[in-house]
Design a protein around this motif. Structure first.
Motif, PDB file in Angstrom:
ATOM      1  N   TYR A   1       0.796  -1.229   0.000  1.00 18.07           N
ATOM      2  CA  TYR A   1       0.000   0.000   0.000  1.00 18.07           C
ATOM      3  C   TYR A   1       0.832   1.285   0.000  1.00 18.07           C
ATOM      4  CZ  TYR A   1      -2.934   3.786   1.678  1.00 18.07           C
ATOM      5  OH  TYR A   1      -3.554   4.998   1.831  1.00 18.07           O
ATOM      6  N   LEU A   2       1.689   1.464   0.986  1.00 22.76           N
ATOM      7  CA  LEU A   2       2.368   2.745   1.126  1.00 22.76           C
ATOM      8  C   LEU A   2       3.364   3.029   0.011  1.00 22.76           C
ATOM      9  CD1 LEU A   2       3.112   3.438   4.914  1.00 22.76           C
ATOM     10  CD2 LEU A   2       1.639   4.708   3.353  1.00 22.76           C
ATOM     11  N   SER A   3       3.770   1.995  -0.717  1.00 21.23           N
ATOM     12  CA  SER A   3       4.752   2.176  -1.795  1.00 21.23           C
ATOM     13  C   SER A   3       4.110   2.367  -3.162  1.00 21.23           C
ATOM     14  CB  SER A   3       5.692   0.961  -1.853  1.00 21.23           C
ATOM     15  OG  SER A   3       6.373   0.775  -0.649  1.00 21.23           O
ATOM     16  N   GLN A   4       2.785   2.455  -3.237  1.00 19.75           N
ATOM     17  CA  GLN A   4       2.134   2.429  -4.544  1.00 19.75           C
ATOM     18  C   GLN A   4       2.528   3.602  -5.430  1.00 19.75           C
ATOM     19  OE1 GLN A   4      -2.349   3.686  -4.426  1.00 19.75           O
ATOM     20  NE2 GLN A   4      -1.931   2.655  -2.488  1.00 19.75           N
ATOM     21  N   GLU A   5       2.803   4.772  -4.849  1.00 16.70           N
ATOM     22  CA  GLU A   5       3.227   5.910  -5.664  1.00 16.70           C
ATOM     23  C   GLU A   5       4.641   5.725  -6.209  1.00 16.70           C
ATOM     24  OE1 GLU A   5       1.100   9.659  -3.483  1.00 16.70           O
ATOM     25  OE2 GLU A   5       2.511   8.472  -2.318  1.00 16.70           O
ATOM     26  N   LEU A   6       5.448   4.925  -5.498  1.00 15.93           N
ATOM     27  CA  LEU A   6       6.873   4.831  -5.824  1.00 15.93           C
ATOM     28  C   LEU A   6       7.132   4.078  -7.121  1.00 15.93           C
ATOM     29  CD1 LEU A   6       8.359   4.098  -2.275  1.00 15.93           C
ATOM     30  CD2 LEU A   6       7.728   6.290  -3.327  1.00 15.93           C
ATOM     31  N   VAL A   7       6.184   3.233  -7.556  1.00 16.71           N
ATOM     32  CA  VAL A   7       6.425   2.473  -8.790  1.00 16.71           C
ATOM     33  C   VAL A   7       6.554   3.410  -9.984  1.00 16.71           C
ATOM     34  CG1 VAL A   7       5.227   0.441  -7.878  1.00 16.71           C
ATOM     35  CG2 VAL A   7       3.967   2.072  -9.278  1.00 16.71           C
ATOM     36  N   MET A   8       5.897   4.569  -9.912  1.00 15.19           N
ATOM     37  CA  MET A   8       5.959   5.510 -11.030  1.00 15.19           C
ATOM     38  C   MET A   8       7.270   6.291 -11.050  1.00 15.19           C
ATOM     39  SD  MET A   8       1.981   6.775 -11.147  1.00 15.19           S
ATOM     40  CE  MET A   8       1.757   6.818  -9.383  1.00 15.19           C
ATOM     41  N   LEU A   9       7.939   6.358  -9.889  1.00 14.10           N
ATOM     42  CA  LEU A   9       9.206   7.075  -9.802  1.00 14.10           C
ATOM     43  C   LEU A   9      10.342   6.358 -10.511  1.00 14.10           C
ATOM     44  CD1 LEU A   9       8.626   8.181  -6.167  1.00 14.10           C
ATOM     45  CD2 LEU A   9       9.342   9.766  -7.954  1.00 14.10           C
TER      46      LEU A   9
ATOM     47  N   VAL B   1      -6.329   0.742 -11.874  1.00 12.74           N
ATOM     48  CA  VAL B   1      -6.843   0.626 -10.517  1.00 12.74           C
ATOM     49  C   VAL B   1      -8.315   0.218 -10.545  1.00 12.74           C
ATOM     50  CG1 VAL B   1      -5.200   2.372  -9.736  1.00 12.74           C
ATOM     51  CG2 VAL B   1      -7.535   3.068 -10.296  1.00 12.74           C
ATOM     52  N   ASP B   2      -8.738  -0.451  -9.475  1.00 13.09           N
ATOM     53  CA  ASP B   2     -10.148  -0.815  -9.369  1.00 13.09           C
ATOM     54  C   ASP B   2     -10.762  -0.194  -8.117  1.00 13.09           C
ATOM     55  OD1 ASP B   2      -9.470  -3.087  -7.364  1.00 13.09           O
ATOM     56  OD2 ASP B   2      -8.486  -3.812  -9.172  1.00 13.09           O
ATOM     57  N   VAL B   3     -10.736  -0.892  -6.973  1.00  9.40           N
ATOM     58  CA  VAL B   3     -11.394  -0.361  -5.776  1.00  9.40           C
ATOM     59  C   VAL B   3     -10.510  -0.542  -4.546  1.00  9.40           C
ATOM     60  CG1 VAL B   3     -13.719  -0.817  -6.653  1.00  9.40           C
ATOM     61  CG2 VAL B   3     -12.578  -2.559  -5.285  1.00  9.40           C
ATOM     62  N   GLN B   4     -10.667   0.339  -3.578  1.00 10.04           N
ATOM     63  CA  GLN B   4     -10.136   0.246  -2.222  1.00 10.04           C
ATOM     64  C   GLN B   4      -8.617   0.411  -2.135  1.00 10.04           C
ATOM     65  OE1 GLN B   4     -11.694  -3.330  -0.339  1.00 10.04           O
ATOM     66  NE2 GLN B   4     -13.713  -2.955  -1.211  1.00 10.04           N
ATOM     67  N   CYS B   5      -8.200   1.220  -1.150  1.00 10.54           N
ATOM     68  CA  CYS B   5      -6.791   1.436  -0.797  1.00 10.54           C
ATOM     69  C   CYS B   5      -5.984   2.056  -1.930  1.00 10.54           C
ATOM     70  CB  CYS B   5      -6.146   0.138  -0.316  1.00 10.54           C
ATOM     71  SG  CYS B   5      -6.913  -0.543   1.163  1.00 10.54           S
ATOM     72  N   ILE B   6      -6.642   2.767  -2.829  1.00 10.32           N
ATOM     73  CA  ILE B   6      -5.955   3.447  -3.925  1.00 10.32           C
ATOM     74  C   ILE B   6      -5.803   4.912  -3.533  1.00 10.32           C
ATOM     75  CG2 ILE B   6      -6.061   4.070  -6.361  1.00 10.32           C
ATOM     76  CD1 ILE B   6      -8.103   1.562  -6.473  1.00 10.32           C
ATOM     77  N   MET B   7      -4.579   5.392  -3.455  1.00 11.96           N
ATOM     78  CA  MET B   7      -4.346   6.775  -3.047  1.00 11.96           C
ATOM     79  C   MET B   7      -4.745   7.741  -4.168  1.00 11.96           C
ATOM     80  SD  MET B   7      -0.661   6.731  -1.172  1.00 11.96           S
ATOM     81  CE  MET B   7      -0.250   5.579   0.140  1.00 11.96           C
ATOM     82  N   PRO B   8      -5.572   8.738  -3.877  1.00 10.48           N
ATOM     83  CA  PRO B   8      -5.842   9.762  -4.889  1.00 10.48           C
ATOM     84  C   PRO B   8      -4.571  10.470  -5.360  1.00 10.48           C
ATOM     85  CG  PRO B   8      -7.397   9.927  -3.073  1.00 10.48           C
ATOM     86  CD  PRO B   8      -6.355   8.942  -2.648  1.00 10.48           C
ATOM     87  N   GLY B   9      -3.521  10.428  -4.515  1.00 12.16           N
ATOM     88  CA  GLY B   9      -2.269  11.086  -4.850  1.00 12.16           C
ATOM     89  C   GLY B   9      -1.510  10.464  -6.005  1.00 12.16           C
ATOM     90  N   ILE B  10      -1.920   9.281  -6.470  1.00 15.66           N
ATOM     91  CA  ILE B  10      -1.164   8.646  -7.556  1.00 15.66           C
ATOM     92  C   ILE B  10      -1.212   9.460  -8.841  1.00 15.66           C
ATOM     93  CG2 ILE B  10      -1.318   6.287  -6.662  1.00 15.66           C
ATOM     94  CD1 ILE B  10      -3.627   5.759  -8.559  1.00 15.66           C
ATOM     95  N   THR B  11      -2.316  10.182  -9.072  1.00 13.65           N
ATOM     96  CA  THR B  11      -2.390  10.954 -10.312  1.00 13.65           C
ATOM     97  C   THR B  11      -1.454  12.163 -10.267  1.00 13.65           C
ATOM     98  OG1 THR B  11      -4.348  12.104  -9.458  1.00 13.65           O
ATOM     99  CG2 THR B  11      -4.720  10.231 -10.925  1.00 13.65           C
ATOM    100  N   ALA B  12      -1.271  12.746  -9.079  1.00 15.85           N
ATOM    101  CA  ALA B  12      -0.339  13.871  -8.955  1.00 15.85           C
ATOM    102  C   ALA B  12       1.096  13.421  -9.203  1.00 15.85           C
ATOM    103  CB  ALA B  12      -0.466  14.505  -7.575  1.00 15.85           C
ATOM    104  N   VAL B  13       1.431  12.217  -8.754  1.00 14.39           N
ATOM    105  CA  VAL B  13       2.767  11.676  -9.036  1.00 14.39           C
ATOM    106  C   VAL B  13       2.893  11.370 -10.525  1.00 14.39           C
ATOM    107  CG1 VAL B  13       4.388   9.789  -8.571  1.00 14.39           C
ATOM    108  CG2 VAL B  13       3.021  10.744  -6.701  1.00 14.39           C
ATOM    109  N   ALA B  14       1.849  10.764 -11.097  1.00 16.99           N
ATOM    110  CA  ALA B  14       1.885  10.382 -12.516  1.00 16.99           C
ATOM    111  C   ALA B  14       2.080  11.592 -13.424  1.00 16.99           C
ATOM    112  CB  ALA B  14       0.605   9.645 -12.896  1.00 16.99           C
ATOM    113  N   GLU B  15       1.576  12.751 -13.014  1.00 17.88           N
ATOM    114  CA  GLU B  15       1.704  13.958 -13.834  1.00 17.88           C
ATOM    115  C   GLU B  15       3.162  14.356 -14.070  1.00 17.88           C
ATOM    116  OE1 GLU B  15      -0.567  16.851 -11.771  1.00 17.88           O
ATOM    117  OE2 GLU B  15      -2.523  16.070 -12.445  1.00 17.88           O
ATOM    118  N   ASN B  16       4.061  13.886 -13.217  1.00 22.78           N
ATOM    119  CA  ASN B  16       5.481  14.196 -13.365  1.00 22.78           C
ATOM    120  C   ASN B  16       6.176  13.263 -14.360  1.00 22.78           C
ATOM    121  OD1 ASN B  16       6.150  16.254 -11.045  1.00 22.78           O
ATOM    122  ND2 ASN B  16       4.793  14.711 -10.151  1.00 22.78           N
ATOM    123  N   PHE B  17       5.446  12.249 -14.823  1.00 15.95           N
ATOM    124  CA  PHE B  17       6.033  11.247 -15.708  1.00 15.95           C
ATOM    125  C   PHE B  17       5.090  11.022 -16.892  1.00 15.95           C
ATOM    126  CE2 PHE B  17       7.511  10.578 -11.396  1.00 15.95           C
ATOM    127  CZ  PHE B  17       8.888  10.505 -11.565  1.00 15.95           C
TER     128      PHE B  17
END
Length: 643
Positions: free
Chosen positions: A315-323, A332-348
């Motif tokens: 869970y806590l590392s989900q944003e890091l895969v995009m780095l 993504v489907d449901v549950q435990c998905i951080m809304p912050g992933i799209t903000a990280v994705a915008e950098n890549f």
């Protein structure tokens, strides 16, 4: 990093966090730091926002207000807060199960051709346990019976009638005890709705009564979980041991990389199918290794166990895969998905794709997936990943080679299959003999999440080693299983290095019986967080075999990094089933000594299970081991060593 906290015990995640900060990309760990200091009233469960007269708070030191505007005191407020979390957790897991149920319903009536029944053996076994005749009947007709019984668990209105899946799962002694205590609702939705009703302004104010209502919803959570797991196995296959890998090093620069994130297996199963068919198209783009699917969070666990898809992050590392700079799509489907992933994705160049109409994220591309169109839409999603692959920026790549081998796929059925190779007439006997002799002192299930309140994965890694060396068999699900997989504890080498001599001898014997050159892994990966019912299935089989209740068994549970409402519901039903259940971070109820007493003392008297709150992982392992020894003494079994 901050001077006071490392934030993660995963070296690869830590290195990626350092990289993120060096390029100015914010992650959940940074947002946690910005929230400090967090609200003290909320941390104690003493902030109430259930109506618009407030928000109200109660002063924990007695100098300020001692009641909310309506007159609710600290005990009522704290009880309502935690009980509503149980309701939300039950809703999440049961809705997951409902999605799978609707898919199986359409397969059974012949209207859905996208999927089919993969495990007929399990379907027949479930049908027989539900009391249906299977001999000489078409498979789809039998599936229709199971579907009807499952729908009844969402609709039955008659108090006193136990839901069908609880009758399949639980020993009769425990089911009877729960019914006498009035904590089994006629259907899953009723338990959730009644709890939301009783915690509305001006309703239930008795903390014990509120918590009992929460337990009633939490038992519904278990009902929804076993339904979701068993029907998913029937549709997509029951996991069996498979060798795969875990950690950020599974992401390949020579492939089109697609991360599967969330919890519901329907979308991921469709992507797995079409990715294999579209390999040549990826290679034509220059991705010499084709398409590389990696898992994140519990959808990652689902496809890891069924298809051997490597797990990149919990869970806590989900944003890091995009780095890494080479993740082309996150689906993504449901549950435990951080809304912050799209903000990280915008950098890549990464495209984030949401797939459920009730779960959208600003900044993501939405593709509506239903069982009928899942494969068709999955092809379009892979094509989005192809388009993103073309936009990769080599200057942004920051790769890791770190990964660990993981032997995973320990469903209840696969465990019994291994035991059958030792004793075909009585498969449970080898496991019972190991427990009664003391070679295995007990069993622990690690469940739950990651939380920024503690360093990611640290409690799992420490407690797993501590209990294994004391000859405790370690089972794991969800993000806890992800922590163990990344840390290399799901290997034969980990067994040789960390297991106590008794446990090691048992795992060696089972590994030999399974045809492996060496022991079974130190930690058994049983699935996603919804799959905790697999461990209950094993415990119920042992209890039935011994003629005892679940509360008599040397079986304990731990959520050392609990975080979600689902985790609160899981911990609650674990206690209600009779298991000593550890929490590694302080639950937000400590502003009420009455609620604390209900969770730790009153629960033990009523259910046999109770919560153990201990942030120190070494001390927590000691307390769980002591609970195991208490159960062993109750059964007249020899005690283990003290340390």
């Amino acid at each position: 990093m901050t001077q006071t906290r490392r934030h993660t015990a995963d070296p690869t995640a830590h290195e990626m966090l350092v990289h993120a900060r060096s390029i100015g990309v914010e992650t959940a760990f940074d947002r946690y730091d910005k929230q400090q200091p967090q609200c003290g009233f909320g941390s104690l469960g003493l902030c109430c926002r259930f109506c618009w007269k407030g928000p109200c708070r109660v002063d924990p030191f007695g100098a300020g207000p001692q009641k909310g505007i309506c007159g609710a005191d600290r005990h009522t407020i704290a009880a309502r807060q935690v009980a509503r979390m149980m309701a939300a957790g039950a809703a999440g897991h049961s809705e997951h199960g409902r999605h799978v149920l609707h898919a199986l319903d359409k397969v059974a009536d012949g209207s859905l051709k996208t999927f089919q029944i993969t495990d007929e053996r399990k379907l027949l076994e479930v049908a027989r346990r539900m009391g249906f005749t299977t001999e000489g009947r078409p498979v789809l007709e039998i599936a229709g019976d199971v579907v009807a019984a499952s729908f009844e668990d969402f609709s039955n209105q008659h108090e006193g009638k136990a839901p069908n899946w609880l009758k399949v799962l639980l020993p009769a002694k425990r089911l009877e005890r729960l019914q006498k205590l009035g904590v089994i609702a006629p259907n899953i939705d009723m338990g959730v709705a009644q709890l939301m009703s009783r915690t509305h302004i001006g309703c239930d104010a008795d903390p014990l009564n509120i918590i009992l209502g929460g337990i009633r919803a939490a038992i519904g959570d278990l009902n929804g979980m076993v339904l979701a797991t068993e029907l998913s196995d029937i549709l997509f296959g029951t996991p069996a041991p498979v060798i795969t890998e875990a950690d950020l090093g599974v992401i390949k620069p020579t492939s089109v990389n697609i991360a599967l994130n969330g919890h519901n297996p329907i979308v991921a199963e469709a992507v797995c199918r079409v990715a294999a068919e579209m390999k040549a198209q990826a290679q034509a783009l220059g991705a010499v290794d084709g398409i590389n699917l990696v898992g994140v969070c519990c959808t990652g666990n689902e496809v890891m166990l069924r298809h051997g898809v490597p797990l990149a992050a919990n869970y806590l590392s989900q944003e890091l895969v995009m780095l890494t700079g080479v993740m082309d799509a996150m689906v993504v489907d449901v549950q435990c998905i951080m809304p912050g992933i799209t903000a990280v994705a915008e950098n890549f160049h990464t495209v984030v794709v949401t797939t459920h109409d009730e779960n959208k994220i600003p900044g993501a591309v939405h593709r509506s997936v239903h069982p009928e169109n899942a494969v068709e839409v999955a092809r379009g999603i892979v094509e989005l990943a192809f388009d993103a692959y073309k936009r990769r920026n080599p200057k942004q790549q920051h790769l890791s080679d770190e990964k660990s081998t993981a032997i995973v796929g320990f469903s209840a059925e696969s465990i019994v299959d291994v035991l059958t190779r030792i004793d075909a007439e009585d498969p449970l006997k080898p496991l019972l003999d190991a427990v009664t002799s003391g070679a295995i002192q007990g069993i622990v299930l690690f469940a739950g999440c990651n939380t920024t309140q503690v360093d990611q994965d640290m409690n799992y890694k420490t407690m797993g080693r501590e209990l294994a060396r004391r000859n405790v068999l370690v089972l794991a699900t969800g993000c806890g299983a992800g922590a163990f997989a990344k840390d290399g504890l799901m290997t034969q080498e980990a067994t040789e290095q960390y297991a106590g001599e008794g446990l090691k001898s048992v795992l060696r014997a089972l590994g030999e019986a399974a045809g492996l050159k060496g022991p079974l892994p130190l930690v058994f990966h049983m699935g996603s967080c919804v799959d905790n019912s697999r461990a209950v299935t094993v415990a119920s089989a042992l209890a039935n075999r011994l003629g005892v209740d679940l509360s008599d068994l040397p079986v304990v549970a731990s959520a050392p990094e609990a975080m979600t409402e689902k985790a609160v519901a899981i911990g609650t039903w674990s206690v209600a089933l009779g298991f000593p259940t550890h929490l590694g971070n302080i639950p937000q109820v400590t502003g009420s000594d009455q609620v604390v007493k209900i969770m730790t003392e009153t629960a033990k008297d009523a259910f046999g299970g109770y919560f153990i709150v201990e942030p120190d992982p070494v001390k927590a392992a000691e307390k769980l081991y002591a609970a195991i020894q208490e159960r062993r003494r109750g059964l007249g079994l020899p005690a283990g060593a003290r340390s």
